[in-house]
Write a protein that holds these residues in place. Structure first.
Motif: not given
Length: 360
Positions: A29-38, A73-75, A80-83, A111-116
């Motif tokens: 298992v590889i665990i990564m966090s906080d990518l903050h993709m923009g 993961v997503e900022e 906006p997610l689509d962008y 920062h990506d809680e909106q995905l829920i």
């Protein structure tokens, strides 16, 4: 069958079967966090993006690892997610490679809680609050960490609105716990307490501060300097010169860390214990100026990893005698900063996690 998981008295949920990852009979298992993709504009991941995509596909996917993305993961506070999906289409393609083989677990962060809440059926991945990794030795709970702060559990939507519509247009970066020592330590103490209460490992993100066995980089540098000083009297020649160079590099690194934090932070143990119980881990983040951190885990051991571009690493990595490998035809290198066996960690938790006996 569902298992009840309780974070103290303020966060409870039913943990479904899909949130349990069993590697007790093998698996990596590889665990990564906080990518903050923009979106490329003030995108925090931009300078490490090419390296991240390469190592995920060429090193981890092709070598059979399961990928756990531990929040932020997503900022979505800023973009906006689509962008984001358009900008990072190639990275999503790599995520899909893992997902098609049931080797992707995606955990929500603040920062990506909106995905829920997004009613966007085109989003391809299941979202988890917590992942439980069954190792056969000791369970590990992977969660972002913001759940341990009432500010984020109660006011995250308001904070997202302020960042998107006020701070971002003004060019102000996110207000983050990663920039506040006191807030970081509060989150870490809460996660540490949860692990002690449940006799388990906690692997978090959120604070951007790598932790291994409940210790940060500053504490490990002190121990490493002490080890090198013990080796110095019996060394000679090139080995003695190597130790001198390593100690100098580590002292410079310690100085930089001290300047980043308030000095009184280091006067007391972070967890109030003379012997911290090695139950808390943090995968750090992918946004470092010279590289990115991650946690690797099997059913036998756990490691804190640092990926960097050859020739651009922090000096203590190349001078510290760490195990270094990487992607053979690319300049990306992997250094094992810390490593230990889970049975040894379990033994220390069992022996150190209980209250000390009273002496009269």
């Amino acid at each position: 069958m569902k298992e009840k998981l309780s974070f103290s008295n303020f966060y409870e949920e039913e943990l479904p079967e899909s949130s349990i990852l069993d590697i007790s009979h093998g698996g990596k298992v590889i665990i990564m966090s906080d990518l903050h993709m923009g979106t490329g504009s003030r995108d925090d991941l931009y300078h490490n993006g090419e390296m991240l995509m390469c190592i995920l596909e060429e090193y981890y996917y092709k070598n059979g690892w399961t990928l756990v993305l531990n929040g932020d993961v997503e900022e979505l506070h800023r973009f906006p997610l689509d962008y984001i999906r358009e900008k990072w289409a190639n990275l999503y393609r790599i995520f899909n490679l893992f997902a098609r083989e049931n080797r992707l677990y995606k955990i929500v962060g603040n920062h990506d809680e909106q995905l829920i809440y997004l009613k966007n059926t085109s989003y391809p991945f299941e979202i988890h609050n917590v992942i439980k990794i069954e190792t056969g030795i000791i369970p590990a709970y992977v969660f972002h960490g913001h759940q341990l702060s009432k500010i984020y559990t109660k006011f995250n939507r308001l904070m997202a609105f302020a960042i998107r519509h006020i701070l971002t247009p003004l060019g102000i970066k996110n207000i983050s716990d990663s920039r506040s020592p006191n807030k970081r330590f509060h989150i870490e103490k809460m996660a540490y307490g949860f692990s002690l209460m449940n006799n388990c490992l906690s692997i978090i993100g959120h604070t951007h501060r790598p932790l291994f066995e409940s210790l940060g980089r500053f504490e490990y540098i002190k121990f490493e300097i002490e080890r090198l000083c013990r080796d110095y009297p019996t060394s000679s020649g090139e080995n003695r010169s190597r130790i001198e160079n390593e100690v100098s590099a580590l002292r410079r690194e310690m100085g930089k860390l001290q300047r980043k934090e308030r000095r009184d932070v280091y006067r007391h143990s972070l967890y109030g214990d003379e012997l911290p119980v090695p139950c808390l881990f943090n995968s750090g983040c992918t946004l470092g100026k010279k590289g990115l951190n991650a946690i690797e885990m099997t059913n036998e051991d756990i490691s804190l990893i640092y990926w960097f571009t050859e020739g651009k690493s922090k000096k203590f990595v190349t001078r510290g005698g760490y195990i270094i490998d990487g992607v053979s035809d690319k300049p990306y290198r992997r250094a094992v900063l810390n490593h230990n066996r889970l049975d040894y960690i379990f033994a220390r938790i069992k022996l150190l996690g209980n209250s000390l006996p009273s002496f009269t």
